[in-house]
Enzyme design. Structure first.
Site, PDB file in Angstrom:
ATOM      1  CD  GLN A  43      -2.654  -1.005   2.675  1.00 36.68           C
ATOM      2  OE1 GLN A  43      -2.704  -2.210   3.112  1.00 36.68           O
ATOM      3  NE2 GLN A  43      -3.153  -0.066   2.954  1.00 36.68           N
ATOM      4  CG  HIS A  44       0.469   3.489   2.541  1.00 43.03           C
ATOM      5  ND1 HIS A  44      -0.672   4.078   2.537  1.00 43.03           N
ATOM      6  CD2 HIS A  44       0.409   2.495   3.447  1.00 43.03           C
ATOM      7  CE1 HIS A  44      -1.334   3.437   3.798  1.00 43.03           C
ATOM      8  NE2 HIS A  44      -0.426   2.424   4.191  1.00 43.03           N
TER       9      HIS A  44
ATOM     10  CG  ASP B 216       0.065  -5.117   1.923  1.00 43.81           C
ATOM     11  OD1 ASP B 216      -0.799  -4.088   2.291  1.00 43.81           O
ATOM     12  OD2 ASP B 216       1.160  -5.032   2.245  1.00 43.81           O
TER      13      ASP B 216
END
Length: 477
Positions: free
Chosen positions: A77-78, A230
């Site tokens: 992520q991110h 995830d």
């Protein structure tokens, strides 16, 4: 029987599983590390997205995807992948674990008026991992690149786009979008004003798909589902339902639960993410988890199995010894400058067995406190899934139900995020209102006895709480 596949592209490797779409049984699996790019690579916390494709190809070698009808993608992520107006990569991707945007995150918090303003806007307070903080860093330190960036994709968005053959349409999903800092799980909409606050101009952002909505088909005709982040994929792979929480024991701790509504926590301790089913995935993080056990094991000259064995020779409460496990400070509770503290030492308690027990209990009491933060936000926790290698230690598996106060499920090791991505692909292929029911095999469930175990666990937590509030009085109440 249809075969579906799930791809999980993590920070360092790609895992792929091919599953029976009806039962979830894993038929084939593969994994491969992300190769270093030619010329020595990029700095830590950056990546050339092309290496993810090379890793995917390596993981799929040997006919792993043969006969597959649909694919789902999970990824870290991110991350920030900035593209120019022509869809060309502006610079290497900045990953979730890159710390350079810490100052940018703090500046953004102040710019909007503090943590409460952010939680009201997007359900979370941006930290250095959030995409929006990376945009702020880019605007400050690489202004020429910032001006070139016309759109931003997350790692799973980019992989889906590649698999689909670079269509004009870019897509994402609710779960991954909720980790950007500029999409609100509260309203289900982008906040372009926050993008502009960070970057100085607005962006073209990917279309947010529904949980079972396909992103499209590959040139070969394979269905590609929406994909997700995830943690959201792991929750789907584990089959978490409302009332279920997961406690992931990495070096730090991640605690998330499936909930029907977004949680707005003005303190900022809870980050209100969306999940991959249309529900929500409020999350709390601790800075200290399995590293507490590793550090104590090293002190005692043991490995983790040896530490577990020692802890089980002790008794609940470790003869009054309490370890406050704030080895790296702590996020939950908010004690950024704290250190670990060992208290309650007496002649009869100063043995390796009691120290080992205090370490396990201290780590788990801290995680139990984090679970209580979720409960205080209205999140019901009736069952806890314990993830990570440390969660399979006999001492952790035995003590956790006492301190969490609910049954603890220990799943077998496996690629849970990849399996969740495959389950999403099966859902998109079937077009049903709910995802297919997949059983999780070989789980171990430990249920505490209400009359014997729960009072013991509460006594241990009272002992821990008394020590915490004496040493850190700001945590009382």
């Amino acid at each position: 029987m249809a075969i579906v596949a799930g791809i999980d592209s993590s920070t360092g490797r790609t895992r792929i599983v091919a599953c029976d779409s009806g039962t979830g049984a894993v038929l084939r699996s593969g994994k491969a590390p992300h190769p270093m790019p030619e010329g020595g690579g990029t700095r830590a916390g950056e990546a050339d997205p092309q290496v993810w494709l090379h890793s995917l190809g390596d993981a799929a070698a040997g006919g792993l995807l043969e006969g597959v009808r649909a694919i789902g993608v999970s990824a870290q992520q991110h991350g920030m992948i900035g593209l120019d107006a022509g869809g060309v990569l502006v610079r290497p991707a900045i990953l979730w674990n890159d710390p350079r945007s810490s100052g940018a995150a703090a500046a953004l918090v102040d710019a909007l008026g503090g943590p409460a303003a952010w939680t009201a806007a997007i359900g979370a307070v941006p930290g250095p991992m959030h995409t929006i903080a990376k945009l702020r860093w880019l605007a400050e330190f690489e202004p020429a690149n910032a001006r070139r960036v016309a759109e931003v994709l997350l790692p799973h968005d980019w992989l889906v786009w590649q698999l689909l053959g670079h269509p004009k349409r870019r897509t994402t999903d609710r779960g991954d979008a909720s980790g950007t800092g500029y999409w609100s799980p509260i309203t289900g909409e982008y906040r372009q004003d926050l993008v502009e606050l960070a970057l100085g101009h607005q962006l073209k952002l990917p279309e947010v798909l529904g949980p079972a909505e396909p992103a499209g088909h590959t040139p070969e005709g394979l269905l590609i589902s929406a994909g997700t982040g995830d943690n959201m994929a792991a929750a789907l792979g584990l089959g978490l339902q409302p009332g279920d929480a997961a406690v992931s024991l990495g070096s730090s701790g991640t605690i998330f639960a499936v909930h029907e509504q977004a949680v707005v926590d003005a303190s900022g301790l809870v980050s209100s993410f969306a999940d991959a089913t249309g529900r929500h995935l409020p999350m709390v993080a601790t800075l200290n988890a399995a590293q507490v056990l590793r550090s104590t094991a090293a002190l005692l000259g043991r490995d983790l199995d040896g530490l577990s064995e020692l802890a089980l020779r002790s008794s609940p409460g470790a003869y009054g010894m309490v370890l406050l496990p704030y080895l790296d400070g702590e996020r939950t509770p908010a004690l950024p400058h704290a250190a670990g503290t060992l208290t309650g030492m007496r002649a009869e308690s100063m043995t390796p067995e009691h120290l080992a027990r205090a370490a396990v209990e201290g780590m788990l009491c801290n995680l139990a406190d984090a679970l209580d933060v979720l409960r205080a936000g209205g999140v019901e926790v009736r069952r806890v899934f314990l993830l990570g290698a440390a969660g399979r230690l006999p001492a952790v598996r035995e003590i956790a139900p006492l301190l969490f106060g609910v049954p603890v499920v220990v799943p077998p090791p496996g690629a849970h995020a990849a399996r969740g991505a495959a389950r999403q692909a099966a859902w998109a292929l079937a077009g049903t209102p709910e995802p297919p029911r997949w059983e999780l095999p070989e789980t171990v469930t430990v249920t505490p006895d209400a009359e014997q175990d729960l009072p013991v666990g509460e006594a241990v937590r009272r002992q821990y709480r008394a020590a915490k509030e004496q040493i850190h009085p700001q945590t009382a109440g």
